[in-house]
Motif scaffolding. Sequence first.
Motif, PDB file in Angstrom:
ATOM      1  N   HIS B   4       0.863  -1.178   0.000  1.00  0.00           N
ATOM      2  CA  HIS B   4       0.000   0.000   0.000  1.00  0.00           C
ATOM      3  C   HIS B   4       0.896   1.223   0.000  1.00  0.00           C
ATOM      4  N   GLY B   5       0.761   2.061  -1.043  1.00  0.00           N
ATOM      5  CA  GLY B   5       1.705   3.156  -1.154  1.00  0.00           C
ATOM      6  C   GLY B   5       1.188   4.343  -1.935  1.00  0.00           C
ATOM      7  N   TYR B   6       2.133   5.212  -2.243  1.00  0.00           N
ATOM      8  CA  TYR B   6       1.879   6.448  -2.987  1.00  0.00           C
ATOM      9  C   TYR B   6       3.219   6.819  -3.612  1.00  0.00           C
ATOM     10  N   VAL B  12       7.507   4.897   1.463  1.00  0.00           N
ATOM     11  CA  VAL B  12       7.104   3.839   0.532  1.00  0.00           C
ATOM     12  C   VAL B  12       8.244   3.555  -0.451  1.00  0.00           C
ATOM     13  N   TRP B  13       8.911   4.599  -0.884  1.00  0.00           N
ATOM     14  CA  TRP B  13      10.034   4.493  -1.815  1.00  0.00           C
ATOM     15  C   TRP B  13      11.106   3.564  -1.253  1.00  0.00           C
ATOM     16  N   ARG B  14      11.379   3.695   0.061  1.00  0.00           N
ATOM     17  CA  ARG B  14      12.367   2.786   0.684  1.00  0.00           C
ATOM     18  C   ARG B  14      11.956   1.321   0.490  1.00  0.00           C
ATOM     19  N   VAL B  15      10.678   1.049   0.763  1.00  0.00           N
ATOM     20  CA  VAL B  15      10.209  -0.349   0.665  1.00  0.00           C
ATOM     21  C   VAL B  15      10.244  -0.816  -0.785  1.00  0.00           C
ATOM     22  N   PRO B  48      -5.001   0.816  11.050  1.00  0.00           N
ATOM     23  CA  PRO B  48      -5.683   1.853  11.847  1.00  0.00           C
ATOM     24  C   PRO B  48      -4.875   3.123  11.987  1.00  0.00           C
ATOM     25  N   GLN B  49      -3.554   3.063  11.764  1.00  0.00           N
ATOM     26  CA  GLN B  49      -2.754   4.279  11.837  1.00  0.00           C
ATOM     27  C   GLN B  49      -3.002   5.199  10.649  1.00  0.00           C
ATOM     28  N   GLY B  50      -3.531   4.649   9.542  1.00  0.00           N
ATOM     29  CA  GLY B  50      -3.750   5.475   8.369  1.00  0.00           C
ATOM     30  C   GLY B  50      -2.460   6.000   7.769  1.00  0.00           C
ATOM     31  N   LEU B  51      -1.395   5.241   7.916  1.00  0.00           N
ATOM     32  CA  LEU B  51      -0.115   5.649   7.340  1.00  0.00           C
ATOM     33  C   LEU B  51       0.256   4.688   6.216  1.00  0.00           C
ATOM     34  N   ILE B  52       1.027   5.189   5.277  1.00  0.00           N
ATOM     35  CA  ILE B  52       1.646   4.305   4.313  1.00  0.00           C
ATOM     36  C   ILE B  52       3.161   4.394   4.526  1.00  0.00           C
ATOM     37  N   PRO B  53       3.901   3.355   4.168  1.00  0.00           N
ATOM     38  CA  PRO B  53       3.457   2.111   3.561  1.00  0.00           C
ATOM     39  C   PRO B  53       2.834   1.140   4.562  1.00  0.00           C
ATOM     40  N   ALA B  54       2.058   0.194   3.984  1.00  0.00           N
ATOM     41  CA  ALA B  54       1.726  -1.027   4.707  1.00  0.00           C
ATOM     42  C   ALA B  54       1.993  -2.170   3.732  1.00  0.00           C
ATOM     43  N   LEU B  55       2.510  -3.252   4.251  1.00  0.00           N
ATOM     44  CA  LEU B  55       2.766  -4.432   3.424  1.00  0.00           C
ATOM     45  C   LEU B  55       1.882  -5.565   3.918  1.00  0.00           C
ATOM     46  N   GLU B  56       1.025  -6.061   3.009  1.00  0.00           N
ATOM     47  CA  GLU B  56       0.254  -7.276   3.323  1.00  0.00           C
ATOM     48  C   GLU B  56       1.071  -8.471   2.851  1.00  0.00           C
ATOM     49  N   VAL B  62      -0.341  -7.753   8.244  1.00  0.00           N
ATOM     50  CA  VAL B  62      -0.228  -6.371   7.769  1.00  0.00           C
ATOM     51  C   VAL B  62       0.905  -5.701   8.540  1.00  0.00           C
ATOM     52  N   LEU B  63       1.973  -5.341   7.837  1.00  0.00           N
ATOM     53  CA  LEU B  63       3.148  -4.741   8.470  1.00  0.00           C
ATOM     54  C   LEU B  63       3.218  -3.264   8.132  1.00  0.00           C
ATOM     55  N   THR B  64       3.613  -2.475   9.113  1.00  0.00           N
ATOM     56  CA  THR B  64       3.693  -1.024   8.924  1.00  0.00           C
ATOM     57  C   THR B  64       5.084  -0.529   9.307  1.00  0.00           C
ATOM     58  N   GLN B  65       5.304   0.738   9.081  1.00  0.00           N
ATOM     59  CA  GLN B  65       6.576   1.437   9.330  1.00  0.00           C
ATOM     60  C   GLN B  65       7.645   0.928   8.362  1.00  0.00           C
ATOM     61  N   SER B  66       8.074   1.801   7.502  1.00  0.00           N
ATOM     62  CA  SER B  66       8.950   1.384   6.400  1.00  0.00           C
ATOM     63  C   SER B  66      10.195   0.620   6.854  1.00  0.00           C
ATOM     64  N   LEU B  67      10.867   1.091   7.908  1.00  0.00           N
ATOM     65  CA  LEU B  67      12.110   0.404   8.287  1.00  0.00           C
ATOM     66  C   LEU B  67      11.826  -0.959   8.913  1.00  0.00           C
ATOM     67  N   ALA B  68      10.688  -1.094   9.574  1.00  0.00           N
ATOM     68  CA  ALA B  68      10.319  -2.410  10.108  1.00  0.00           C
ATOM     69  C   ALA B  68      10.029  -3.368   8.958  1.00  0.00           C
ATOM     70  N   ILE B  69       9.403  -2.859   7.903  1.00  0.00           N
ATOM     71  CA  ILE B  69       9.124  -3.683   6.723  1.00  0.00           C
ATOM     72  C   ILE B  69      10.440  -4.076   6.047  1.00  0.00           C
ATOM     73  N   CYS B  70      11.364  -3.137   5.933  1.00  0.00           N
ATOM     74  CA  CYS B  70      12.665  -3.436   5.304  1.00  0.00           C
ATOM     75  C   CYS B  70      13.410  -4.512   6.090  1.00  0.00           C
ATOM     76  N   GLU B  71      13.430  -4.388   7.406  1.00  0.00           N
ATOM     77  CA  GLU B  71      14.130  -5.391   8.229  1.00  0.00           C
ATOM     78  C   GLU B  71      13.429  -6.752   8.091  1.00  0.00           C
ATOM     79  N   TYR B  72      12.098  -6.739   8.062  1.00  0.00           N
ATOM     80  CA  TYR B  72      11.341  -7.989   7.861  1.00  0.00           C
ATOM     81  C   TYR B  72      11.729  -8.647   6.538  1.00  0.00           C
ATOM     82  N   LEU B  73      11.719  -7.866   5.477  1.00  0.00           N
ATOM     83  CA  LEU B  73      12.055  -8.427   4.157  1.00  0.00           C
ATOM     84  C   LEU B  73      13.476  -8.981   4.164  1.00  0.00           C
TER      85      LEU B  73
END
Lengths: 210, 210
Positions: B4-6, B12-15, B48-56, B62-73
């Motif tokens: 989920h991005g823009y 989002v660009w980081r992810v 519920p935070q209404g922030l992007i990015p989110a990664l399903e 559903v994962l949020t916060q770009s750096l948490a998503i990057c570390e997960y990946l």
Amino acid sequence: MKLHGYFRSSAVWRVRTVLALKGLTYAHVFHHLRKGEQSAPDYLRLNPQGLIPALETDDGAVLTQSLAICEYLDEVYPAVPLLPSDPVLRAKVRAFSYAIACEIHPLQNLKILKRLKGLGFDQAQTDQWAQTVIADGFDACERLLDGQAGPYAFGEAVTLADVCLVPQMSNARRFGVTLRWPRLQAVEAACLALPAFQAARPEAQPDFEG
Amino acid sequence: MKLHGYFRSSAVWRVRTVLALKGLTYAHVFHHLRKGEQSAPDYLRLNPQGLIPALETDDGAVLTQSLAICEYLDEVYPAVPLLPSDPVLRAKVRAFSYAIACEIHPLQNLKILKRLKGLGFDQAQTDQWAQTVIADGFDACERLLDGQAGPYAFGEAVTLADVCLVPQMSNARRFGVTLRWPRLQAVEAACLALPAFQAARPEAQPDFEG
């Protein structure tokens, strides 16, 4: 190890908590933020950013940025882990931590409030700014714990999320924020019942000023 | 996976960059930030935070916060690692990343600039605010790379530091910051010569608006 810090800094408080949770001993070096001691030439030679915390390792490496230091300590001293083993849960713990470390704290720390005052904000306006930032951020944090069991933020073990939450709750009180987050408040109380969290509090530091 | 991005969001660009570096395929879901689509009820049910990015994830997390998503990946798809293996160097890469993600970006993103305008700042003042925040932050980032070999921020392999730097350089240009950081600019140029960084650019996204 040597921790360069200041009793009131939330970022230093996080690192103190992790050092205490892991039972690591270290020397303190104090830099009085309100007196600008973090910009003294001796410290800038060590850490050109002039930010605290900085951790000098036994090998002479100088590490900066509180969460980078916490992750380092967790990698090098893995006993009492700060992150769960499941990757999705690790991501959720980190997301909660960043929701505080990226979305709340940088918007209400001393540096930014000084910048706002330099642009004409009075004390009431900077307090209002900090209150709004913290309250909006904690609304999000409370929701991030929906469905997560206690007593800590993510279950029965302390994680990086708790390490970030406790100092931010203290900031909330300092700025006069009305606490309306029952889950966050319960997590804080559970943490503060632990000796490591007690030892890391500003009031327990040698450079504390009441 | 669904991202989920823009197109313009730095986070989002980081992810996008990490997904491209690791050669992972995913579906895009676009939320137009300037139209407030991240606050639509359907999206708030998901995040519920209404922030992007989110990664399903494929498992429905559903994962949020770009750096948490990057570390997960990076943990789940370890090929093309985002962090070096040495703990001190990992800490330095993370510190550089947080110097952008915690110290620069949250102070100049759309949400904060809107807040400043709501408090009476005009366009010139919010631009000036963003320029100062970015320039101060990049001064620190440039120093954090002292003694580090190129062509990337931390040597011959791309890391999370590069992933955070490239979108922030773009923000610097967008706000009219005069670039005075030769090392950061050389790192950006080296990154943009790579197909993954090209693919992650806003201009390459289906929802791009010139």
